[in-house]
Design a protein around this motif. Structure first.
Motif, PDB file in Angstrom:
ATOM      1  N   ARG A  30       0.833  -1.218   0.000  1.00 42.82           N
ATOM      2  CA  ARG A  30       0.000   0.000   0.000  1.00 42.82           C
ATOM      3  C   ARG A  30       0.860   1.257   0.000  1.00 42.82           C
ATOM      4  O   ARG A  30       0.616   2.197  -0.754  1.00 42.82           O
ATOM      5  CB  ARG A  30      -0.915   0.017   1.222  1.00 42.82           C
ATOM      6  CG  ARG A  30      -2.067  -0.920   1.178  1.00 42.82           C
ATOM      7  CD  ARG A  30      -2.892  -0.780   2.475  1.00 42.82           C
ATOM      8  NE  ARG A  30      -3.872  -1.815   2.576  1.00 42.82           N
ATOM      9  CZ  ARG A  30      -5.055  -1.790   1.971  1.00 42.82           C
ATOM     10  NH1 ARG A  30      -5.399  -0.767   1.228  1.00 42.82           N
ATOM     11  NH2 ARG A  30      -5.907  -2.782   2.122  1.00 42.82           N
ATOM     12  N   LYS A  31       1.868   1.264   0.868  1.00 42.63           N
ATOM     13  CA  LYS A  31       2.720   2.452   0.984  1.00 42.63           C
ATOM     14  C   LYS A  31       3.478   2.726  -0.311  1.00 42.63           C
ATOM     15  O   LYS A  31       3.533   3.872  -0.766  1.00 42.63           O
ATOM     16  CB  LYS A  31       3.696   2.291   2.153  1.00 42.63           C
ATOM     17  CG  LYS A  31       3.035   2.406   3.506  1.00 42.63           C
ATOM     18  CD  LYS A  31       4.018   2.197   4.630  1.00 42.63           C
ATOM     19  CE  LYS A  31       3.324   2.270   5.983  1.00 42.63           C
ATOM     20  NZ  LYS A  31       4.241   1.987   7.087  1.00 42.63           N
ATOM     21  N   GLN A  34       1.091   3.886  -2.993  1.00 45.07           N
ATOM     22  CA  GLN A  34       0.695   5.275  -2.718  1.00 45.07           C
ATOM     23  C   GLN A  34       1.782   6.248  -3.187  1.00 45.07           C
ATOM     24  O   GLN A  34       1.485   7.270  -3.808  1.00 45.07           O
ATOM     25  CB  GLN A  34       0.437   5.454  -1.215  1.00 45.07           C
ATOM     26  CG  GLN A  34      -0.091   6.801  -0.827  1.00 45.07           C
ATOM     27  CD  GLN A  34      -1.568   6.946  -1.141  1.00 45.07           C
ATOM     28  OE1 GLN A  34      -2.286   5.976  -1.332  1.00 45.07           O
ATOM     29  NE2 GLN A  34      -2.016   8.169  -1.219  1.00 45.07           N
ATOM     30  N   LYS A  38       1.419   9.060  -6.096  1.00 40.97           N
ATOM     31  CA  LYS A  38       1.730  10.474  -5.870  1.00 40.97           C
ATOM     32  C   LYS A  38       2.753  10.975  -6.888  1.00 40.97           C
ATOM     33  O   LYS A  38       2.662  12.101  -7.369  1.00 40.97           O
ATOM     34  CB  LYS A  38       2.240  10.689  -4.448  1.00 40.97           C
ATOM     35  CG  LYS A  38       1.150  10.615  -3.415  1.00 40.97           C
ATOM     36  CD  LYS A  38       1.684  10.845  -2.012  1.00 40.97           C
ATOM     37  CE  LYS A  38       0.555  10.774  -1.004  1.00 40.97           C
ATOM     38  NZ  LYS A  38       0.999  10.994   0.366  1.00 40.97           N
ATOM     39  N   ILE A  64      -6.082   3.096  -5.084  1.00 44.49           N
ATOM     40  CA  ILE A  64      -5.048   4.044  -4.656  1.00 44.49           C
ATOM     41  C   ILE A  64      -4.781   5.050  -5.774  1.00 44.49           C
ATOM     42  O   ILE A  64      -4.672   6.254  -5.519  1.00 44.49           O
ATOM     43  CB  ILE A  64      -3.763   3.304  -4.238  1.00 44.49           C
ATOM     44  CG1 ILE A  64      -4.008   2.558  -2.922  1.00 44.49           C
ATOM     45  CG2 ILE A  64      -2.589   4.264  -4.117  1.00 44.49           C
ATOM     46  CD1 ILE A  64      -2.915   1.584  -2.519  1.00 44.49           C
ATOM     47  N   GLN A  68      -5.684   9.376  -5.762  1.00 43.07           N
ATOM     48  CA  GLN A  68      -4.758  10.460  -6.085  1.00 43.07           C
ATOM     49  C   GLN A  68      -5.275  11.315  -7.251  1.00 43.07           C
ATOM     50  O   GLN A  68      -4.533  12.096  -7.832  1.00 43.07           O
ATOM     51  CB  GLN A  68      -3.371   9.895  -6.413  1.00 43.07           C
ATOM     52  CG  GLN A  68      -2.675   9.322  -5.206  1.00 43.07           C
ATOM     53  CD  GLN A  68      -2.462  10.364  -4.137  1.00 43.07           C
ATOM     54  OE1 GLN A  68      -1.969  11.452  -4.388  1.00 43.07           O
ATOM     55  NE2 GLN A  68      -2.847  10.042  -2.903  1.00 43.07           N
TER      56      GLN A  68
END
Length: 164
Positions: A30-31, A34, A38, A64, A68
């Motif tokens: 997930r991180k 993300q 971005k 995700i 964004q």
């Protein structure tokens, strides 16, 4: 049309789930996803539509990207599941039911994404392109009447290139 092929982020181990399609992204997945999303936003990349495999890890990756503001719409496509076929997806794309747009993102799985890329560029899969988890490939598709193997590869980026 610009086509972006995006592999899902890092997912839970197969052994932990009875069905492969139920494996979610890990916290690390997930991180990283993300951060990739971005970075794509910072590059002013956006899509008219995000199509995703219905498998949980791909759907979470697509959500995700959507979070964004990289696309206004998200839609599932069985064609992007591991057993999906490029020819069936192309038939859908060329149908009157497919949404119109100039920039489309597909969130799916390896080896499909690598094989689809090779087929669209060279006309046949060669097993040479591997898409890393949360990696991105960009292709310029010719007009719908052009034969397979006429697309142009303009972007091939592993996630580490987008995270720095």
């Amino acid at each position: 049309m610009e086509l972006y092929l995006i592999r899902h982020g890092i997912a839970a181990d197969r052994e932990a789930y009875e069905r492969d399609r139920d494996r979610p992204l890990t916290e690390e997945g997930r991180k990283k996803t993300q951060k990739v999303a971005k970075r794509l936003r910072s590059l002013d990349l956006n899509f008219d539509l995000i199509l995703t495999s219905p498998l949980i890890r791909a759907r979470q990756t697509a959500e995700i990207l959507l979070s964004q503001h990289l696309a206004p719409l998200l839609q599932e496509s069985e064609h992007l599941a591991p057993e999906g076929e490029l020819q069936a997806w192309l038939a859908w794309l060329n149908s009157k039911t497919a949404p119109q747009g100039q920039r489309l993102a597909l969130v799916g799985h390896q080896p499909n994404l690598g094989d689809w890329t090779e087929t669209l560029v060279w006309g046949t899969p060669k097993g040479a392109i591997a898409v890393k988890k949360a990696g991105v490939i960009g292709l310029e598709l010719p007009n719908p009447d052009a034969p397979i193997g006429r697309s142009t590869l303009f972007w091939l980026s592993p996630p580490r290139m987008l995270l720095s």
